[in-house]
Motif scaffolding. Sequence first.
Motif, mmCIF file in Angstrom:
data_model
loop_
_atom_site.group_PDB
_atom_site.id
_atom_site.type_symbol
_atom_site.label_atom_id
_atom_site.label_comp_id
_atom_site.label_asym_id
_atom_site.label_seq_id
_atom_site.Cartn_x
_atom_site.Cartn_y
_atom_site.Cartn_z
ATOM 1 N N ARG A 85 -18.000 6.688 3.870
ATOM 2 C CA ARG A 85 -17.856 7.962 3.162
ATOM 3 C C ARG A 85 -17.764 9.148 4.111
ATOM 4 N N SER A 86 -18.362 9.007 5.288
ATOM 5 C CA SER A 86 -18.369 10.124 6.226
ATOM 6 C C SER A 86 -17.299 10.004 7.307
ATOM 7 N N ALA A 87 -16.388 9.023 7.145
ATOM 8 C CA ALA A 87 -15.325 8.849 8.141
ATOM 9 C C ALA A 87 -14.466 10.108 8.227
ATOM 10 N N ARG A 88 -13.909 10.328 9.386
ATOM 11 C CA ARG A 88 -13.145 11.554 9.615
ATOM 12 C C ARG A 88 -11.831 11.572 8.847
ATOM 13 N N ALA A 89 -11.355 12.764 8.576
ATOM 14 C CA ALA A 89 -10.142 12.944 7.785
ATOM 15 C C ALA A 89 -8.892 12.660 8.618
ATOM 16 N N PRO A 90 -7.735 12.436 7.953
ATOM 17 C CA PRO A 90 -6.481 12.218 8.682
ATOM 18 C C PRO A 90 -6.167 13.395 9.599
ATOM 19 N N GLY A 91 -5.496 13.096 10.699
ATOM 20 C CA GLY A 91 -5.134 14.137 11.644
ATOM 21 C C GLY A 91 -6.170 14.365 12.723
ATOM 22 N N LEU B 105 0.833 -1.207 0.000
ATOM 23 C CA LEU B 105 0.000 0.000 0.000
ATOM 24 C C LEU B 105 0.867 1.257 0.000
ATOM 25 N N ARG B 106 1.955 1.230 0.761
ATOM 26 C CA ARG B 106 2.863 2.387 0.759
ATOM 27 C C ARG B 106 3.456 2.610 -0.624
ATOM 28 N N GLN B 107 3.794 1.536 -1.309
ATOM 29 C CA GLN B 107 4.351 1.661 -2.658
ATOM 30 C C GLN B 107 3.336 2.240 -3.638
ATOM 31 N N ARG B 108 2.065 2.120 -3.305
ATOM 32 C CA ARG B 108 1.012 2.709 -4.137
ATOM 33 C C ARG B 108 0.700 4.146 -3.734
ATOM 34 N N GLY B 109 1.469 4.674 -2.780
ATOM 35 C CA GLY B 109 1.340 6.077 -2.421
ATOM 36 C C GLY B 109 0.492 6.381 -1.202
ATOM 37 N N TYR B 110 0.052 5.357 -0.483
ATOM 38 C CA TYR B 110 -0.776 5.597 0.698
ATOM 39 C C TYR B 110 0.109 5.756 1.929
ATOM 40 N N PRO B 111 -0.075 6.817 2.706
ATOM 41 C CA PRO B 111 0.761 7.049 3.888
ATOM 42 C C PRO B 111 0.343 6.168 5.066
ATOM 43 N N ASN B 112 1.244 6.024 6.021
ATOM 44 C CA ASN B 112 0.983 5.163 7.174
ATOM 45 C C ASN B 112 -0.233 5.605 7.977
ATOM 46 N N ASP B 113 -0.434 6.938 8.110
ATOM 47 C CA ASP B 113 -1.556 7.382 8.931
ATOM 48 C C ASP B 113 -2.897 7.131 8.252
ATOM 49 N N GLU B 114 -2.877 6.813 6.973
ATOM 50 C CA GLU B 114 -4.101 6.412 6.275
ATOM 51 C C GLU B 114 -4.250 4.892 6.287
ATOM 52 N N ILE B 115 -3.140 4.191 6.071
ATOM 53 C CA ILE B 115 -3.166 2.721 6.103
ATOM 54 C C ILE B 115 -3.690 2.243 7.448
ATOM 55 N N GLY B 116 -3.143 2.804 8.530
ATOM 56 C CA GLY B 116 -3.629 2.501 9.868
ATOM 57 C C GLY B 116 -3.288 1.102 10.341
ATOM 58 N N THR B 117 -3.702 0.824 11.581
ATOM 59 C CA THR B 117 -3.481 -0.490 12.173
ATOM 60 C C THR B 117 -4.769 -1.160 12.632
ATOM 61 N N HIS B 118 -5.875 -0.408 12.637
ATOM 62 C CA HIS B 118 -7.157 -1.008 13.033
ATOM 63 C C HIS B 118 -8.305 -0.226 12.407
ATOM 64 N N ALA B 119 -9.025 -0.887 11.508
ATOM 65 C CA ALA B 119 -10.204 -0.309 10.853
ATOM 66 C C ALA B 119 -9.861 0.882 9.961
ATOM 67 N N VAL C 221 -10.922 3.662 15.810
ATOM 68 C CA VAL C 221 -10.324 3.555 14.477
ATOM 69 C C VAL C 221 -8.916 4.131 14.498
ATOM 70 N N THR C 222 -7.968 3.393 13.909
ATOM 71 C CA THR C 222 -6.608 3.891 13.724
ATOM 72 C C THR C 222 -6.297 3.844 12.236
ATOM 73 N N GLY C 223 -6.269 4.997 11.592
ATOM 74 C CA GLY C 223 -6.107 5.073 10.148
ATOM 75 C C GLY C 223 -7.294 5.794 9.534
ATOM 76 N N ASP C 224 -7.322 5.853 8.221
ATOM 77 C CA ASP C 224 -8.403 6.534 7.505
ATOM 78 C C ASP C 224 -8.969 5.581 6.455
ATOM 79 N N PRO C 225 -10.186 5.084 6.646
ATOM 80 C CA PRO C 225 -10.735 4.073 5.735
ATOM 81 C C PRO C 225 -11.427 4.623 4.499
ATOM 82 N N ARG C 226 -11.478 5.932 4.313
ATOM 83 C CA ARG C 226 -12.352 6.496 3.283
ATOM 84 C C ARG C 226 -11.998 6.069 1.864
#
Length: 218
Positions: free
Chosen positions: A170-176, A134-148, A184-189
């Motif tokens: 779709r309504s999940a909260r933004a990174p940061g 996922l990182r190689q596809r450009g997704y950062p760690n804080d979006e990949i997350g560790t749970h949900a 939730v740890t990460g951003d599932p959007r």
Amino acid sequence: GTEQNGPHMVLGKHNVRVKVLSEKIALALGDALVAPVMAYVPEGGISPPTAHMRYPGTISIPDQTFQQMLEYAARSFKLHGFRDIVFLGDHGGYQKDEQAVADRLNREWASAPTRVHALPEYYRTAATAYAEALRQRGYPNDEIGTHAGLADTSLALAIDPRLVRRDFLRSARAPGVDRASEGVTGDPRRASAELGQVGVDAIVAQTVDAIKRATARR
């Protein structure tokens, strides 16, 4: 296990995921059977609540109870003639319990042909090879997350889209933004079944390889 996964994903995510993935692993091996999933596992303390028990919907049992369930399932399989018994844990919290039971039974059965294998590759792949892909596809760690987060939710979509409530996704909260209150740890959007399939393929391939190495006749 049965645990919270944020407002956008079902409580039984792990149970569905390990059933589907273990069936794929067994088919790839060609000579394996899949036992029923153990739906209740250690998820944290109850009084006071810790870990996932801080969130509604989670069901926990003590480590000792879980170890006894594993032990007597393995003893049952040995009685019925199985020579290699593999524990596949879809959750990180009880990996040590699986290893403890495997070590204990293997010591007891040292002179018998049956062996118990607690293989970390199944669980570890999601945090290593899958996350790296996922990182190689450009997704950062804080979006990949560790749970949900992105990784976890994408796996669920690849396994069965019904595991995810897309309206909440779709309504999940933004990174940061602190999602601790939602578990939730990460951003599932941006999660997708296509991204999840990358994880499915990696987990199946690496687990099949690990089982073949572990069960090569001594």
